[in-house]
Design a protein around this motif. Structure first.
Motif, mmCIF file in Angstrom:
data_model
loop_
_atom_site.group_PDB
_atom_site.id
_atom_site.type_symbol
_atom_site.label_atom_id
_atom_site.label_comp_id
_atom_site.label_asym_id
_atom_site.label_seq_id
_atom_site.Cartn_x
_atom_site.Cartn_y
_atom_site.Cartn_z
ATOM 1 N N PRO A 1 0.524 -4.031 -7.747
ATOM 2 C CA PRO A 1 0.698 -3.854 -9.203
ATOM 3 C C PRO A 1 0.839 -5.172 -9.957
ATOM 4 N N MET A 2 1.596 -6.114 -9.393
ATOM 5 C CA MET A 2 1.760 -7.414 -10.056
ATOM 6 C C MET A 2 0.445 -8.187 -10.058
ATOM 7 N N ALA A 3 -0.239 -8.181 -8.916
ATOM 8 C CA ALA A 3 -1.495 -8.923 -8.809
ATOM 9 C C ALA A 3 -2.542 -8.375 -9.774
ATOM 10 N N THR B 1 3.957 -12.393 -6.363
ATOM 11 C CA THR B 1 3.897 -11.508 -5.198
ATOM 12 C C THR B 1 4.293 -12.203 -3.896
ATOM 13 N N HIS B 2 4.729 -13.457 -3.952
ATOM 14 C CA HIS B 2 5.018 -14.188 -2.720
ATOM 15 C C HIS B 2 6.081 -13.497 -1.873
ATOM 16 N N GLY B 3 7.103 -12.956 -2.513
ATOM 17 C CA GLY B 3 8.148 -12.253 -1.771
ATOM 18 C C GLY B 3 7.614 -11.032 -1.058
ATOM 19 N N CYS B 4 6.739 -10.288 -1.735
ATOM 20 C CA CYS B 4 6.115 -9.111 -1.113
ATOM 21 C C CYS B 4 5.259 -9.535 0.076
ATOM 22 N N ASN B 5 4.509 -10.625 -0.096
ATOM 23 C CA ASN B 5 3.649 -11.117 0.980
ATOM 24 C C ASN B 5 4.458 -11.509 2.213
ATOM 25 N N GLU B 6 5.503 -12.286 2.010
ATOM 26 C CA GLU B 6 6.314 -12.755 3.141
ATOM 27 C C GLU B 6 6.978 -11.576 3.850
ATOM 28 N N HIS C 1 -6.012 -4.419 -1.024
ATOM 29 C CA HIS C 1 -5.217 -5.537 -1.554
ATOM 30 C C HIS C 1 -4.733 -6.437 -0.413
ATOM 31 N N VAL C 2 -4.207 -5.829 0.642
ATOM 32 C CA VAL C 2 -3.725 -6.623 1.776
ATOM 33 C C VAL C 2 -4.883 -7.339 2.457
ATOM 34 N N GLY D 1 -4.554 2.047 -11.556
ATOM 35 C CA GLY D 1 -3.293 1.314 -11.526
ATOM 36 C C GLY D 1 -2.752 1.070 -12.922
ATOM 37 N N THR D 2 -2.599 -0.193 -13.276
ATOM 38 C CA THR D 2 -2.060 -0.528 -14.597
ATOM 39 C C THR D 2 -3.045 -0.238 -15.731
#
Length: 250
Positions: free
Chosen positions: A45-47, A55-60, A82-83, A181-182
């Motif tokens: 959603p952020m991307a 999204t760095h926190g989601c990625n990690e 997305h992944v 999505g958005t």
């Protein structure tokens, strides 16, 4: 094989029965499935809103949770794509790249990896199948009708193995439902009109269920069906493929 079950956040919150059906289906087919309990949103959603730098926190977190699996399976084409296309890690980019190659949408995993040809499932209902855009145009789960090429559909190939199902032919079978999505928030009027047109195509075929591989699209159409007070229901393909065959009693 050891499979990590990747469940989108909206499925976890609103449609947990889809996650359960996916788990049960994979286990029936012989997979050793594990659900990493600390997984969260993949960051899509952020991307999609132009904030990929957030999204760095989601990625990690995703990398931390899904290392060590032979495959990662998700009942959503949009989250899977997305992944596949956008997962990175400042801590361990090699791990992120490895995960990107191992993540599969459910129906492509069943078709391309497990090569399922004999599902023991029964769903005696008239069904229209909605092919979501991410799955079709990003993951190539089915052929786009504007191309002069041999038609195929991985989800419909699996549904053809379900006893009792009547799968209808839609007039515009790969048309977008308008969710996006958005997009449905930023352009709500256009989104709603597209959704109404998509629903109308199914209703004209007198279906009992609208099925799909993305609950996000189905959620959008479900809202329209409810406002129209339609008896037609939405259902994820995992629920159909996991449906029970009732053996005759003696």
């Amino acid at each position: 094989m050891k499979v990590g079950l990747f469940i989108p956040c909206y499925v976890d919150q609103f449609y947990p029965q889809v996650a359960v059906a996916t788990l049960q289906l994979l286990e029936k087919l012989g997979c050793d499935v594990e659900f990493p309990m600390r997984q969260t949103c993949c960051g899509q959603p952020m991307a999609n809103s132009g904030y990929e730098h957030l999204t760095h926190g989601c990625n990690e977190n995703f990398v931390d949770n899904f290392q060590g699996f032979d495959y990662i399976v998700c009942p959503s084409g949009s989250c899977t794509l997305h992944v596949k296309d956008h997962l990175h890690s400042k801590k361990d980019e090699n791990a992120a790249q490895t995960i990107r190659k191992k993540v599969y949408e459910l129906t492509e995993f069943l078709t391309d990896v497990l090569k399922v040809e004999n599902l023991r499932a029964s769903f005696p209902h008239k069904v229209g199948f909605h092919q979501s855009c991410h799955g079709q145009r990003g993951l190539h789960m089915s052929q786009m009708t504007e191309l002069v090429a041999e038609p195929f559909s991985k989800p419909e190939h699996l549904l053809s193995q379900v006893s009792g199902i009547e799968l209808v032919t839609l007039k515009r079978k790969d048309e977008c439902c308008g969710f996006g999505g958005t997009f449905c928030v930023a352009e709500e009027a256009v989104s709603a009109k597209m959704g109404k047109d998509r629903v109308a195509d199914h209703l004209q075929q007198e279906v009992e269920f609208i099925a799909g591989a993305d609950m996000s699209c189905l959620m959008h159409m479900e809202g329209i069906l409810r406002r129209q007070k339609s008896p037609v229901k939405v259902i994820h393909i995992a629920e159909i493929l996991n449906s029970t065959v009732h053996e005759p009693t003696t």
